[in-house]
Scaffold this active site. Structure first.
Site, mmCIF file in Angstrom:
data_model
loop_
_atom_site.group_PDB
_atom_site.id
_atom_site.type_symbol
_atom_site.label_atom_id
_atom_site.label_comp_id
_atom_site.label_asym_id
_atom_site.label_seq_id
_atom_site.Cartn_x
_atom_site.Cartn_y
_atom_site.Cartn_z
ATOM 1 N N HIS A 91 28.688 0.116 -16.541
ATOM 2 C CA HIS A 91 30.006 -0.499 -16.701
ATOM 3 C C HIS A 91 30.303 -1.504 -15.601
ATOM 4 C CE1 HIS A 91 31.770 2.643 -19.629
ATOM 5 N NE2 HIS A 91 31.295 1.586 -20.240
ATOM 6 N N GLU B 211 17.372 -7.322 -37.460
ATOM 7 C CA GLU B 211 17.367 -6.652 -36.156
ATOM 8 C C GLU B 211 16.166 -5.736 -35.991
ATOM 9 O OE1 GLU B 211 21.648 -5.713 -34.734
ATOM 10 O OE2 GLU B 211 21.448 -4.926 -36.755
ATOM 11 N N ASN C 90 19.054 -8.955 -29.836
ATOM 12 C CA ASN C 90 19.130 -7.843 -28.879
ATOM 13 C C ASN C 90 18.361 -6.647 -29.428
ATOM 14 O OD1 ASN C 90 20.959 -9.593 -27.735
ATOM 15 N ND2 ASN C 90 22.746 -8.490 -28.496
ATOM 16 N N ASP C 91 18.662 -6.291 -30.666
ATOM 17 C CA ASP C 91 17.944 -5.163 -31.259
ATOM 18 C C ASP C 91 16.531 -5.548 -31.674
ATOM 19 O OD1 ASP C 91 19.500 -2.791 -31.171
ATOM 20 O OD2 ASP C 91 20.959 -3.807 -32.444
ATOM 21 N N CYS D 201 22.555 -14.561 -33.737
ATOM 22 C CA CYS D 201 23.808 -14.111 -33.125
ATOM 23 C C CYS D 201 23.563 -13.177 -31.958
ATOM 24 C CB CYS D 201 24.716 -13.447 -34.160
ATOM 25 S SG CYS D 201 24.014 -11.932 -34.828
HETATM 26 C C1 PEP Z 1 21.885 -7.834 -31.776
HETATM 27 O O1 PEP Z 1 21.315 -6.739 -31.905
HETATM 28 O O2 PEP Z 1 21.320 -8.859 -31.334
HETATM 29 C C2 PEP Z 1 23.304 -7.954 -32.129
HETATM 30 C C3 PEP Z 1 23.900 -9.120 -32.168
HETATM 31 O O3 PEP Z 1 23.972 -6.806 -32.369
HETATM 32 P P1 PEP Z 1 24.512 -5.820 -31.204
HETATM 33 O O4 PEP Z 1 24.196 -6.453 -29.883
HETATM 34 O O5 PEP Z 1 25.972 -5.667 -31.433
HETATM 35 O O6 PEP Z 1 23.735 -4.569 -31.447
HETATM 36 MG MG MG Z 2 22.364 -5.158 -33.001
#
Ligand code: PEP
Ligand code: MG
Length: 838
Positions: free
Chosen positions: A457, A696, A719-720, A767
């Site tokens: 955090h 993802e 990210n995932d 995204c």
């Molecule tokens: C991602 O996984 O890139 C994504 C945009 O979703 P989150 O980060 O909310 O899991």
């Molecule tokens: Mg994600």
């Protein structure tokens, strides 16, 4: 790898080492371990071992357990008792079994002369894993397991380095100095630990000799066995590459003539210390050590009812403080960050925590100790679970513990101290979220913590505040004296000490260029993002606020729409799911906030993994990231899913709304959701809306052609996608640097996604965080990505980046990147072809 179990060396209350009111123990400088608040008077061996050394003040015993060195240190400042209150029951050199009595203590005598009775059991051998046993708070000497030590083969060799060595060799580059022990109690455990820590920072072989006996300075035990007293002259020798610097550092510690005090640290004046980048940025400034909170001392009272009342009053005030802090962050436009303090409020009212603190009140402890020791013990348990996410939450517990004890009158508020911190780089073992907010407001220019992960955090808040931050940095940083100039490069995760005027100037120049660029980007934020060769690349925003404030900020920042509305934020920190009407209001507010005609892509609830919801039952899973998260979770909660679908369909009245599905791995999942959307749409008599699929998982990327046939658009969640492609947990603090989304394997999955979408003329957005990485923008465009959706503060810079690129060049770079071996190569390629952008 072998495992060694240590049982309690004394009967008492198990206490985290960080609670020992001595920074050398509390910071882990001496080693890893645990403390016991003694309830008995006999110290026993925690395992089978050989007694290496008993300090002449008999307050500390070192043991050798097959190459693992263990220090048992009774109390704090007990060396000054010069043996009063201690009786040795064994001699050095003797083999003992677990439970063999080592020392008899006269607790009354010791308690009168010591700063604390907390008895530390510490593993001195570096390179071994030490885990606490998660058990009760009381332990019986010789019986209850306290620590588990995992010993890799190499650690034995390291431990061997701690053994006494002969006089220094006659190698030609050996340098020698004479040093005088000035510490009034001689080279006892704390100064020995600090010296060993300094020595471990160098490659040179360092030895300290008293008469004919020489020991390795890296070995705490070796140093202790010298039995060097105040005024003793010792011979320090160094051999090897950095011998001179090593000699200066170690001799400097002796020469400083500063007897060790509670706040002094071994000085580290030069060099570069490494950690993990947590919040990007560059800072130049003087280092300031952020003192850990004043330790709370156990105090007993007769008045349990009065103490309960004090505790209740303090927790009520703490609740008001937290609500105020949260509301202030929301008012400043940091609604998502503010939720951290909602989590603190939940901890404050956590029934388990409250009931454990009440137990301690009933045991006769004062409110301060009852609350603080409960929070500290719980935090230590979380850290012990070896789960990176839970470990980072341990800091939140400490924050809540400290807030309440401060209100109870322990530990001063640091308002005055804060005022003097403007322009400094603050160094700490750990910082709580509240401290990060306070330090950011005080105008510090950077933060360094020895603990924590990039997703703690405190790190998330630092990112939100734009405060360059490095976490998990070399603990030697705690030995850097206040005032040493440094450059904190939070992009590479380094702290460069005493860099010299020229390097500081260069950084200032870089900062000025970056500021000028930022100002220019902001001025052009509303100009279209069109490449040099005429390709329009819409830049959209990632938001999640329930009240439309994120959308309004996105519009002001130049966003052309909302590419990712993370709907789960509206579901968190509540007692129950938001109603359909509440959801319609949130989604409509986003559509209203971003402006007429601009798209709003609402992602279905994406919980599970690292995002639990307290009111919806989630299965306890060994690997929650591989379990029921995202769409998989929604299929088991169809009411929640249908309610959300209706809300999104109804919000379409407020603007061009689209639906995005998280964590898709099969075509069947898309088909099922589409059928439900259609059923709800018909029932509502609403118009159809586009349905997109998040890419993802590697499965979705590899099946992009099949998914694109049935989806209206694809949106890549890097990210995932990165965590699943590289098999690296996205919340793992130690893997943060390696889990780079510019890995060619991830790029190949993106290329395959674009190719699949192209077959059906479907648009592809990115995204995930990669879309906001300026080094990645040319690669994404070159791979055929058509839209980017990024965090609001990045919009202007990403648009400017797009405007500086030529699509044809980007395509060439992207093709070359697909053939690279790793992310480092990809980044070097992108920098060489499109300039250093960071
Ligand atoms: C991602 O996984 O890139 C994504 C945009 O979703 P989150 O980060 O909310 O899991
Ligand atoms: Mg994600």
């Amino acid at each position: 790898m072998s495992v060694l179990t240590l049982v309690a060396p004394i009967t008492g209350v198990v206490t985290p080492l960080r609670a020992v009111p001595d920074p050398a123990f509390a910071s882990g400088t001496v080693g890893q371990g645990v403390a016991v608040d003694p309830l008995d008077a006999v110290l026993v061996a925690p395992c089978d071992a050989v007694v290496r050394h008993i300090h002449r003040a008999r307050h500390a015993v070192t043991l050798d357990a097959g190459g693992v060195e263990i220090l048992l240190h009774v109390g704090v400042d007990t060396v000054r008792l010069e043996g009063r209150g201690f009786t040795a029951l064994v001699d050095a050199g003797r083999s003992v079994r677990a439970g063999t009595p080592l020392l008899r203590l006269d607790i009354d005598v010791i308690a009168q002369g010591a700063a604390s009775l907390l008895t530390s059991c510490v593993v001195l051998t570096p390179g071994v894993e030490v885990e606490p046993f998660v058990g009760g708070t009381h332990c019986r000497a010789g019986t209850d397991a306290l620590l588990r030590i995992r010993l890799p083969e190499t650690a034995v060799a390291v431990a061997g380095g701690a053994k006494e060595v002969g006089p220094s060799s006659s190698a030609p580059d050996v340098q020698t100095r004479t040093v005088i022990v000035r510490e009034s109690s001689g080279l006892h455990a704390r100064p020995a630990a600090l010296l060993a820590t300094i020595a471990r920072g160098f490659e040179a072989e360092l030895r300290l000799a008293k008469g004919a006996r020489a020991v390795d300075v890296r070995s705490v035990v070796g140093l202790l066995t010298l039995e060097a007293a105040c005024g003793d002259a010792l011979t320090l020798t160094a051999a090897g590459a950095d011998a001179e610097a090593a000699l200066d550092a170690v001799a400097g510690w002796f020469g400083g003539a500063t007897p060790y005090t509670m706040t002094s640290r071994a000085p580290i004046l030069t060099g570069t210390l490494r950690g993990i980048a947590a919040a990007p940025g560059l800072a130049v400034g003087a280092v300031r050590q952020w003192a850990a909170e004043a330790p709370v001392r156990p105090r007993r009272t007769e008045d349990a009812t009065g103490e309960r009342r004090r505790l209740e009053a303090a927790t009520a005030t703490a609740g008001i403080e937290l609500e105020t802090l949260r509301d202030r962050l929301i008012a400043e436009g940091h609604a998502a960050r503010a939720r951290i303090f909602d989590a603190h409020l939940a901890l404050l009212r956590d029934p388990e925590l409250v009931s454990e603190a009440e137990d301690r009140l009933l045991e006769g402890f004062a409110a301060e100790w009852a609350w603080w020791s409960t929070c500290a013990a719980q935090a230590e348990r979380l850290r012990g679970l070896r789960d990176a996410t839970l470990a980072t939450r341990a800091t939140d517990l400490r924050d809540v513990g400290r807030r309440v004890t401060r209100l109870l009158g322990e530990g001063e508020a640091s308002v005055d101290a804060l005022a003097a911190l403007a322009g400094l780089i603050v160094v700490a073992e750990d910082l709580t979220p509240s401290e990060v907010v306070d330090l950011g407001r005080a105008g510090v220019v950077g933060l360094c913590m020895t603990s924590g992960g990039a997703n703690a955090h405190a790190a998330i808040l630092a990112r939100g505040l734009g405060l360059p931050t490095v976490v998990g940095i070399d603990p030697a940083v705690l030995g850097v004296p206040d005032g040493v100039e440094a450059i904190l490069d939070a992009g590479t995760g380094t702290l460069q000490l005493a860099p010299g005027a020229e390097a500081c100037e260069a950084v200032h120049a870089r900062q000025q260029r970056a500021q000028a660029r930022h100002a220019a980007d902001l001025a052009a934020a509303h100009a279209p993002s069109v490449t040099q060769d005429g390709q329009h690349v819409p830049v959209l925003a990632n938001v999640g606020d329930a009240d439309g404030s994120g959308a309004r900020r996105a519009l002001a920042a130049g966003a052309e729409g909302i590419g990712l509305f993370r709907s789960e934020f509206a579901f968190e920190h509540r007692a129950e799911s938001p109603t359909e009407a509440e959801q319609v209001a949130s989604y409509s507010a986003a559509a209203g906030g971003i402006g007429v005609g601009r798209p709003v892509v609402i992602r279905l609830l994406d919980v599970g993994g690292d995002k639990p919801l307290p009111y919806l039952p989630m299965p306890i899973e060994a690997n929650p990231f591989l379990g029921e998260r995202g769409l998989r979770f929604l299929f088991t909660h169809e009411t929640v899913l249908r309610t959300q679908l209706r809300a999104v369909l109804r919000a379409a009245a407020a603007g061009p709304v689209a639906l995005l599905l998280p964590m898709v791995t099969t075509l069947d999942e898309l088909t099922r959701v589409r059928a439900l959307v259609e059923a709800e749409r018909v029932a509502l008599g609403a118009p159809a809306i586009p349905v997109g699929v998040m890419i993802e998982t590697p499965a979705a990327a590899l099946l992009a052609d099949r998914l694109a046939a049935s989806a209206d658009f694809l949106s890549i969640g890097t990210n995932d996608l990165t965590q699943y492609a590289l098999a690296m947990d996205r919340t793992h603090p130690r893997l943060a640097a390696q889990a780079d989304a510019l890995h060619p394997a991830v790029l190949r999955l993106i290329a395959q996604t674009v190719e699949g979408a192209r077959q059906h003329r479907r648009p592809v957005t990115v995204c995930g965080a990669l879309a906001g990485d300026l080094a990645a923008v040319p690669l994404l465009l070159g791979l055929g990505v058509e839209e980017l959706s990024v965090d609001v503060p990045l919009i202007a810079a990403v648009k400017a980046r797009v405007r500086g690129l030529t699509l044809a060049d980007c395509r060439v770079t992207a093709q070359a990147a697909l053939a690279c071996a790793d992310a480092t190569e990809v980044r070097a390629l992108a920098a060489a072809r499109h300039g250093e952008e960071s």
